[in-house]
Write a protein that holds these residues in place. Structure first.
Motif, PDB file in Angstrom:
ATOM      1  N   LYS A 112       1.129  -1.444   0.135  1.00  0.00           N
ATOM      2  CA  LYS A 112      -0.195  -0.128  -0.136  1.00  0.00           C
ATOM      3  C   LYS A 112       0.491   1.210  -0.223  1.00  0.00           C
ATOM      4  N   THR A 165       1.913   6.156   3.934  1.00  0.00           N
ATOM      5  CA  THR A 165       1.044   8.129   3.639  1.00  0.00           C
ATOM      6  C   THR A 165       0.888   8.181   5.726  1.00  0.00           C
ATOM      7  N   THR A 166       1.163   6.894   6.383  1.00  0.00           N
ATOM      8  CA  THR A 166       1.348   7.407   8.025  1.00  0.00           C
ATOM      9  C   THR A 166       2.507   7.396   8.199  1.00  0.00           C
ATOM     10  N   VAL A 167       2.739   8.432   9.225  1.00  0.00           N
ATOM     11  CA  VAL A 167       3.928   8.294   9.946  1.00  0.00           C
ATOM     12  C   VAL A 167       5.419   7.199  10.140  1.00  0.00           C
ATOM     13  N   PRO A 168       4.665   5.970  11.217  1.00  0.00           N
ATOM     14  CA  PRO A 168       5.728   5.455  11.410  1.00  0.00           C
ATOM     15  C   PRO A 168       5.889   4.373   9.464  1.00  0.00           C
ATOM     16  N   GLN A 169       5.033   4.535   8.754  1.00  0.00           N
ATOM     17  CA  GLN A 169       5.443   3.442   7.452  1.00  0.00           C
ATOM     18  C   GLN A 169       6.628   5.166   6.686  1.00  0.00           C
ATOM     19  N   ARG A 170       6.310   5.905   6.556  1.00  0.00           N
ATOM     20  CA  ARG A 170       7.425   7.007   6.171  1.00  0.00           C
ATOM     21  C   ARG A 170       8.994   6.434   6.970  1.00  0.00           C
ATOM     22  N   TYR A 217       6.687   6.658  17.568  1.00  0.00           N
ATOM     23  CA  TYR A 217       6.236   5.393  17.692  1.00  0.00           C
ATOM     24  C   TYR A 217       7.563   4.755  17.760  1.00  0.00           C
TER      25      TYR A 217
END
Length: 206
Positions: free
Chosen positions: A15, A18-23, A59
């Motif tokens: 996906k 988009t989220t801060v942890p993903q970035r 996070y």
């Protein structure tokens, strides 16, 4: 043999980040792969992700936690998929083939993650190293249970030690990061099929 399982083992496209942890994880993975874990600072990670240090520490407690999660998310994915494969009603030979193909495909799909981790695992805290080893052991035990099941049914040869079968196979899987290239002659699915064939050939009754 159920070679079509290799195609179904291909993970879905990731996906959008988009989220801060993903970035944070995406940029940490990229920077660790490019520069190495040691030579990447927290400041460089947060600048690349477009967040503050406070967001990172909200996070992830540390750079060490980022490294731990980079591999942890791959191992969780592989464990979920192995449990689903092992629980199917298919013959054990087909399930072992699919499990072997799946771990190859998912390892190649996350090759940067696994290369970074195996290169830098020794830099984790002793507690995190212990936790990772325990998680990997659970995965290997689940995989080994398929070999043991096949032996108990008389489908696989009784001679090979299940522990050695698993160690030998995963030694090859963990070596993928040293030679596999996305632009090479073999696709992930082709490598997965060859690896799974080799494993089944080594344990199958003559």
């Amino acid at each position: 043999m159920a070679r079509s399982t290799t195609t179904s083992a291909t993970p879905k496209a990731p996906k959008a980040v988009t989220t801060v942890p993903q970035r944070l994880l995406a940029e940490a993975t990229r920077l660790f792969a490019e520069r190495g874990y040691d030579r990447t600072s927290v400041q460089e990670i947060v600048e690349a992700a477009g967040v503050t240090k406070g967001a990172l520490y909200h996070y992830f407690g540390s750079k060490d936690d980022l490294l731990h999660e980079i591999y942890g998310r791959v191992l969780r994915l592989q464990m979920e998929r192995l449990e689903a494969i092992a629980g199917k009603p298919d013959p054990v030979e087909a399930r072992l083939f699919e499990a072997a193909a799946d771990v190859v495909v998912t390892s190649i799909a996350n090759l940067d993650d696994t290369k970074i981790f195996f290169r830098s695992m020794h830099q984790l805290s002793p507690e995190k190293q212990k936790a990772v080893r325990a998680d990997r052991r659970r995965y290997h035990e689940k995989f080994r249970a398929l070999v043991e099941e096949g032996q108990s049914q008389g489908v696989f040869r009784p001679g090979p030690s299940p522990d050695l079968v698993v160690d030998y196979f995963f030694g090859s899987v963990h070596h993928l990061g040293t030679w596999y290239r996305q632009d090479g002659q073999l696709s992930a699915e082709q490598v997965a099929t060859e690896y799974a064939d080799l494993l089944l050939h080594s344990v199958r009754q003559p």
